[in-house]
Design a protein around this motif. Structure first.
Motif, PDB file in Angstrom:
ATOM      1  N   ASN A 101       0.842  -1.200   0.000  1.00  0.00           N
ATOM      2  CA  ASN A 101       0.000   0.000   0.000  1.00  0.00           C
ATOM      3  C   ASN A 101       0.882   1.256   0.000  1.00  0.00           C
ATOM      4  OD1 ASN A 101      -2.456   1.397   2.316  1.00  0.00           O
ATOM      5  ND2 ASN A 101      -2.237   1.707   0.151  1.00  0.00           N
ATOM      6  N   GLN A 102       0.879   1.985  -1.132  1.00  0.00           N
ATOM      7  CA  GLN A 102       1.787   3.125  -1.285  1.00  0.00           C
ATOM      8  C   GLN A 102       1.295   4.393  -0.602  1.00  0.00           C
ATOM      9  OE1 GLN A 102       3.617   3.667  -5.205  1.00  0.00           O
ATOM     10  NE2 GLN A 102       2.663   1.755  -5.862  1.00  0.00           N
ATOM     11  N   GLY A 103       0.034   4.435  -0.226  1.00  0.00           N
ATOM     12  CA  GLY A 103      -0.393   5.640   0.463  1.00  0.00           C
ATOM     13  C   GLY A 103      -1.894   5.821   0.531  1.00  0.00           C
ATOM     14  N   ALA A 104      -2.467   5.599   1.712  1.00  0.00           N
ATOM     15  CA  ALA A 104      -3.842   6.019   1.968  1.00  0.00           C
ATOM     16  C   ALA A 104      -3.789   7.482   2.389  1.00  0.00           C
ATOM     17  CB  ALA A 104      -4.464   5.161   3.066  1.00  0.00           C
ATOM     18  N   TYR A 145      -4.911   6.209  -2.571  1.00  0.00           N
ATOM     19  CA  TYR A 145      -4.515   7.481  -3.192  1.00  0.00           C
ATOM     20  C   TYR A 145      -3.153   7.359  -3.862  1.00  0.00           C
ATOM     21  CZ  TYR A 145      -4.177  12.635  -3.527  1.00  0.00           C
ATOM     22  OH  TYR A 145      -4.084  13.927  -3.974  1.00  0.00           O
ATOM     23  N   GLY A 146      -2.142   6.982  -3.109  1.00  0.00           N
ATOM     24  CA  GLY A 146      -0.792   6.874  -3.659  1.00  0.00           C
ATOM     25  C   GLY A 146      -0.670   5.795  -4.716  1.00  0.00           C
ATOM     26  N   ALA A 165      -0.941  14.228   3.274  1.00  0.00           N
ATOM     27  CA  ALA A 165       0.039  13.347   3.901  1.00  0.00           C
ATOM     28  C   ALA A 165      -0.377  11.903   3.653  1.00  0.00           C
ATOM     29  CB  ALA A 165       0.118  13.632   5.396  1.00  0.00           C
ATOM     30  N   PHE A 166       0.574  11.064   3.255  1.00  0.00           N
ATOM     31  CA  PHE A 166       0.285   9.664   2.978  1.00  0.00           C
ATOM     32  C   PHE A 166       0.513   8.807   4.219  1.00  0.00           C
ATOM     33  CE2 PHE A 166       1.136   9.556  -1.907  1.00  0.00           C
ATOM     34  CZ  PHE A 166       0.037  10.368  -2.090  1.00  0.00           C
ATOM     35  N   LEU A 167      -0.368   7.822   4.390  1.00  0.00           N
ATOM     36  CA  LEU A 167      -0.192   6.788   5.407  1.00  0.00           C
ATOM     37  C   LEU A 167       0.048   5.486   4.655  1.00  0.00           C
ATOM     38  CD1 LEU A 167      -3.112   7.705   7.842  1.00  0.00           C
ATOM     39  CD2 LEU A 167      -0.698   8.264   8.106  1.00  0.00           C
ATOM     40  N   THR A 168       1.262   4.996   4.673  1.00  0.00           N
ATOM     41  CA  THR A 168       1.602   3.797   3.915  1.00  0.00           C
ATOM     42  C   THR A 168       1.290   2.536   4.712  1.00  0.00           C
ATOM     43  OG1 THR A 168       3.876   3.849   4.716  1.00  0.00           O
ATOM     44  CG2 THR A 168       3.411   5.026   2.667  1.00  0.00           C
ATOM     45  N   LYS A 198      -8.054   6.727  12.871  1.00  0.00           N
ATOM     46  CA  LYS A 198      -9.393   7.308  12.920  1.00  0.00           C
ATOM     47  C   LYS A 198      -9.679   8.123  11.670  1.00  0.00           C
ATOM     48  CE  LYS A 198     -12.441  10.046  15.900  1.00  0.00           C
ATOM     49  NZ  LYS A 198     -12.529  10.819  17.168  1.00  0.00           N
ATOM     50  N   MET A 199      -8.659   8.757  11.105  1.00  0.00           N
ATOM     51  CA  MET A 199      -8.854   9.594   9.927  1.00  0.00           C
ATOM     52  C   MET A 199      -9.229   8.782   8.686  1.00  0.00           C
ATOM     53  SD  MET A 199      -4.875  10.560   9.067  1.00  0.00           S
ATOM     54  CE  MET A 199      -5.327  11.659   7.747  1.00  0.00           C
TER      55      MET A 199
END
Length: 394
Positions: free
Chosen positions: A291-294, A351-352, A307-310, A330-331
């Motif tokens: 997963n490159q980025g939520a 997204y990413g 901002a990405f969360l990988t 939570k976000m």
């Protein structure tokens, strides 16, 4: 007058409280039906007077449009993105929304554009038409009126696409993106306008139909089989692991287009399932490490990079549904009103992944031997001693 015993008063109080509790429980149990009924226009679509049709030669008919759509330079991204947004209109009195509905536009700009058009912002110039979208109510019922409203919305989308192609594309590579209801409309658009036109197909880098059910046996384009493939279709509808209720709803209640342009139930057919973590239509499991980025881009200024969360979610296609693990932050959980929770969520788990995938497919298209690069547009017109001189942009 004789007083009633205290026990009787306690019995009446208990009965009253029990009745109130029963009403509250019933309201909770049937809350979806109650809310859905409140959004029912309560008039047949055949007698309904829809809002005025948009004029796509005017900027007001577009939610996203380049400053000078007919002109591009080498400083612009290499492709165009034709984006068909999801339902942002709750409904009530109307089956379809006017294009200037304030609340719909607010939801689009706050939630839809940053989370779902945002991944493509650095890939291409964005064209997102405002259209008379079928209301949220039409997604909650299988009534024929609701199908009529969704068929009606397609006329606007195809009109916008034809205007874009005629006036602004000018031979550039392009991507089609549709989300939920917009994805269903984009699916028919691809079948009607792109798949039948070899020259147009040659310029299509990819089509992404997010949270959209498309029958695997009759896709409008060849499904994407590998990450670096151009001109293919990436379509999926997702459900969190163990959310069997949504899986069942996707299989039983999803509407798809038949060969005659009518909406029908998918009726047990297997949906097409593209896995954004793999960049392919495949049944293999994709671990969270891919997963490159939520991202939760809700409320961000347009153009700002979230901002990405990988490594947030794993994903696997199973029986045509993309099964996704539940993210912990939570976000990355649904929020908002009852209606908002039935629209697209205010985050994008891929997204990413989509940004990287779209970039690869544009590069693959433009580097293919048969791809014809569009001629640079005329950017300036001057008159010299009675003659017109056209300056070509570089």
């Amino acid at each position: 007058m004789a007083q009633r015993p205290k026990g009787f008063k306690r019995l009446v109080t208990a009965a009253a409280l029990g009745f109130v509790a029963l009403v509250v429980m019933a309201a909770f149990w049937w809350r979806d039906d109650i809310a859905s009924n409140a959004l029912d226009p309560k008039v047949p679509f055949q007698t309904y007077q829809p809002p005025t049709a948009p004029d796509y030669t005017q900027r007001a008919a577009w939610a996203l449009l380049p400053a000078k759509p007919e002109i591009w330079t080498t400083a612009d991204p290499p492709a165009d993105i034709f984006f068909v947004g999801p339902t942002s209109y709750d409904g009530g009195r109307d089956w379809v929304s006017p294009i200037d509905d304030v609340q719909s536009d607010k939801f689009f700009r706050r939630v839809v554009a940053p989370n779902y058009a945002g991944p493509f912002l650095r890939i291409g110039r964005l064209f997102a038409p405002r259209y008379r979208q079928a209301s949220l109510y039409t997604l909650l019922t299988l009534r024929e009126d609701a199908r009529d409203a969704r068929r009606f919305a397609y006329a606007d989308v195809v009109a916008a696409f034809r205007q874009y192609m005629a006036a602004d594309n000018k031979g550039r590579p392009f991507i089609v993106v549709g989300v939920e209801q917009g994805g269903t409309l984009a699916s028919r658009l691809i079948a009607d306008e792109i798949a039948r036109d070899p020259a147009m197909r040659a310029r299509l880098a990819a089509a992404y139909l997010m949270e959209t059910v498309v029958p695997a046996e009759t896709p409008p384009l060849t499904p994407c089989a590998r990450p670096n493939e151009a001109g293919c279709l990436a379509a999926w509808a997702s459900a969190f692991e163990h959310d069997n209720e949504r899986v069942q709803a996707l299989r039983d209640r999803s509407l798809v287009w038949d060969a005659n342009g009518e909406l029908e139930n998918i009726a047990g057919r297997t949906p097409l399932c593209f896995n954004p973590l793999l960049g392919a239509t495949a049944n293999a499991a994709a671990p969270a490490k891919l997963n490159q980025g939520a991202a939760n881009a809700t409320g961000l200024e347009w153009g700002a990079r979230p901002a990405f969360l990988t490594r947030q979610v794993s994903a696997k296609c199973q029986d045509g549904i993309l099964r996704v693990s539940r993210p912990k932050p939570k976000m990355l959980k649904r929020a908002g009103s009852w209606a908002d929770k039935r629209k697209v969520p205010g985050y994008n788990l891929f997204y990413g992944d989509l940004e990287a995938d779209a970039k690869r497919r544009v590069v693959a298209l433009m580097s293919s031997p048969g791809f014809q690069r569009p001629a640079p547009p005329i950017t300036e017109v001057r008159t010299v001693k009675g003659s017109t001189v056209h300056r070509i942009g570089r």
